[in-house]
Design an enzyme around this catalytic site. Structure first.
Site, PDB file in Angstrom:
ATOM      1  N   ASP A 142     -33.194  16.870  20.060  1.00  0.00           N
ATOM      2  CA  ASP A 142     -33.085  17.874  18.997  1.00  0.00           C
ATOM      3  C   ASP A 142     -34.490  18.199  18.487  1.00  0.00           C
ATOM      4  O   ASP A 142     -35.188  17.306  17.991  1.00  0.00           O
ATOM      5  CB  ASP A 142     -32.247  17.346  17.825  1.00  0.00           C
ATOM      6  CG  ASP A 142     -30.775  17.168  18.167  1.00  0.00           C
ATOM      7  OD1 ASP A 142     -30.464  16.948  19.352  1.00  0.00           O
ATOM      8  OD2 ASP A 142     -29.946  17.228  17.248  1.00  0.00           O
ATOM      9  N   LYS A 205     -28.643  24.729  16.450  1.00  0.00           N
ATOM     10  CA  LYS A 205     -28.228  23.843  15.362  1.00  0.00           C
ATOM     11  C   LYS A 205     -28.715  24.420  14.043  1.00  0.00           C
ATOM     12  O   LYS A 205     -29.817  24.951  13.971  1.00  0.00           O
ATOM     13  CB  LYS A 205     -28.822  22.457  15.634  1.00  0.00           C
ATOM     14  CG  LYS A 205     -28.624  21.411  14.555  1.00  0.00           C
ATOM     15  CD  LYS A 205     -29.237  20.083  15.030  1.00  0.00           C
ATOM     16  CE  LYS A 205     -29.327  19.052  13.927  1.00  0.00           C
ATOM     17  NZ  LYS A 205     -29.968  17.791  14.386  1.00  0.00           N
ATOM     18  N   LYS A 241     -24.079  23.438  16.800  1.00  0.00           N
ATOM     19  CA  LYS A 241     -24.054  22.224  15.994  1.00  0.00           C
ATOM     20  C   LYS A 241     -24.409  22.527  14.543  1.00  0.00           C
ATOM     21  O   LYS A 241     -25.570  22.755  14.226  1.00  0.00           O
ATOM     22  CB  LYS A 241     -25.038  21.183  16.546  1.00  0.00           C
ATOM     23  CG  LYS A 241     -25.095  19.883  15.731  1.00  0.00           C
ATOM     24  CD  LYS A 241     -26.102  18.908  16.311  1.00  0.00           C
ATOM     25  CE  LYS A 241     -26.294  17.697  15.412  1.00  0.00           C
ATOM     26  NZ  LYS A 241     -27.295  16.738  15.947  1.00  0.00           N
TER      27      LYS A 241
END
Length: 296
Positions: A142, A205, A241
């Site tokens: 990430d 995300k 996400k």
């Protein structure tokens, strides 16, 4: 005539002229009309299996991360009828501990990388940190988009960094955190989503959880619209996400509903929908079990 760069050409293929108030109205209508039908036991079990169980505290230690991982190992025996969490998410310095101690098949090991949460570092530092995380056992990475560069219009650097870090990840999945609460408008969230996907993101995300506001239904709606349009144009499926500020089971059901209504059933697997949270796992487990449970 001013020559258009390739990033503006990419954005021109999509509708980025969207208004915040119109997005808010659509989301409010969707929540009112669709969330009740998804407030079910089966949906909550599914959401439990989509949780990225996260510990990103300044006080994390080898001992605390090992204990954290062991709880995931113990969950499989304690609740054999329930899905295990999708992912354990930690800082890169703990990738090897999780990799060596995780016993449950199918649980990914995610590491936040690239100078999380600010992304304020030289690209060489971001590359080195990401490479080390992958070497030590991270199966997903990430990273945070360079928000300052995006807001100043330097799309080339934003995209080049994402592409370079994706090259380091290779076949490992990479999530790009947009930090939507700092982007200022729905239009910017749409642009950032499209650029991140164009540059190589496997997931987009919402947030690091370190800035406020973190995830919001409005940001999620815009990001899912971008994912849908990008998929329709390219055939490339990108995961989603939401993370940060997922405080209640209702929050999770709202995000599930947005994904279901905007993206469709194809995205309703824990491969394509993840929930970044630490507190939500116990809340979902408590609802499924019908009494308060503090397992994690």
């Amino acid at each position: 005539m001013v020559e258009m760069n390739k990033y503006d050409e990419v954005l021109q293929q999509y509708n980025t002229c969207i208004k915040d108030d119109e997005v808010a109205a659509k989301v409010a209508k969707l929540i009112e009309e669709k969330v009740p039908e998804n407030d079910t036991l089966d949906v909550k079990k599914f959401l439990l299996g989509s949780v990225e169980l996260t510990t990103l505290k300044t006080t994390d230690s080898e001992e605390s991360v090992l204990k954290f991982t062991e709880r995931v190992n113990e969950f499989a025996a304690a609740y054999p009828a329930l899905p295990h969490v999708a992912t354990i998410c930690v800082y890169p310095c703990y990738a090897s501990i999780v990799s060596q101690s995780l016993e449950v098949e199918g649980v990914e090991i995610a590491c936040v990388s690239g100078s999380f949460p600010s992304s304020q570092a030289l690209i060489e530092v971001k590359v080195a940190e990401t490479a080390l995380a992958v070497k030590d056992g991270a199966t997903e990475i990430d990273i945070v988009m360079s928000v300052g560069k995006f807001l100043s219009g330097d799309y080339e650097t934003v995209c080049d960094e994402i592409s370079e870090l994706k090259a380091v990840c290779g076949e490992k999945k990479m999530k790009v955190i947009l930090e939507t609460g700092l982007l200022g408008s729905a239009a910017n969230i749409k642009k950032a989503s499209l650029l991140a996907m164009y540059a190589g993101a496997d997931y987009i995300k919402t947030s690091t959880g370190k800035e406020k506001p973190a995830a919001t239904p409005e940001a999620a709606y815009v990001m899912c619209q971008a994912i849908k349009e990008y998929y329709d144009k390219t055939g490339i499926q990108i995961g989603f996400k939401p993370a940060g500020g997922l405080n209640t089971v209702r929050d999770a059901v709202i995000y599930y509903t947005i994904v279901k209504e905007v993206l469709g059933e194809q995205w309703l697997t824990n491969q394509w929908l993840r929930l970044g949270t630490s507190r939500l796992a116990n809340l979902l487990l408590s609802e499924v079990e019908g009494s308060e449970v503090k397992f994690f």
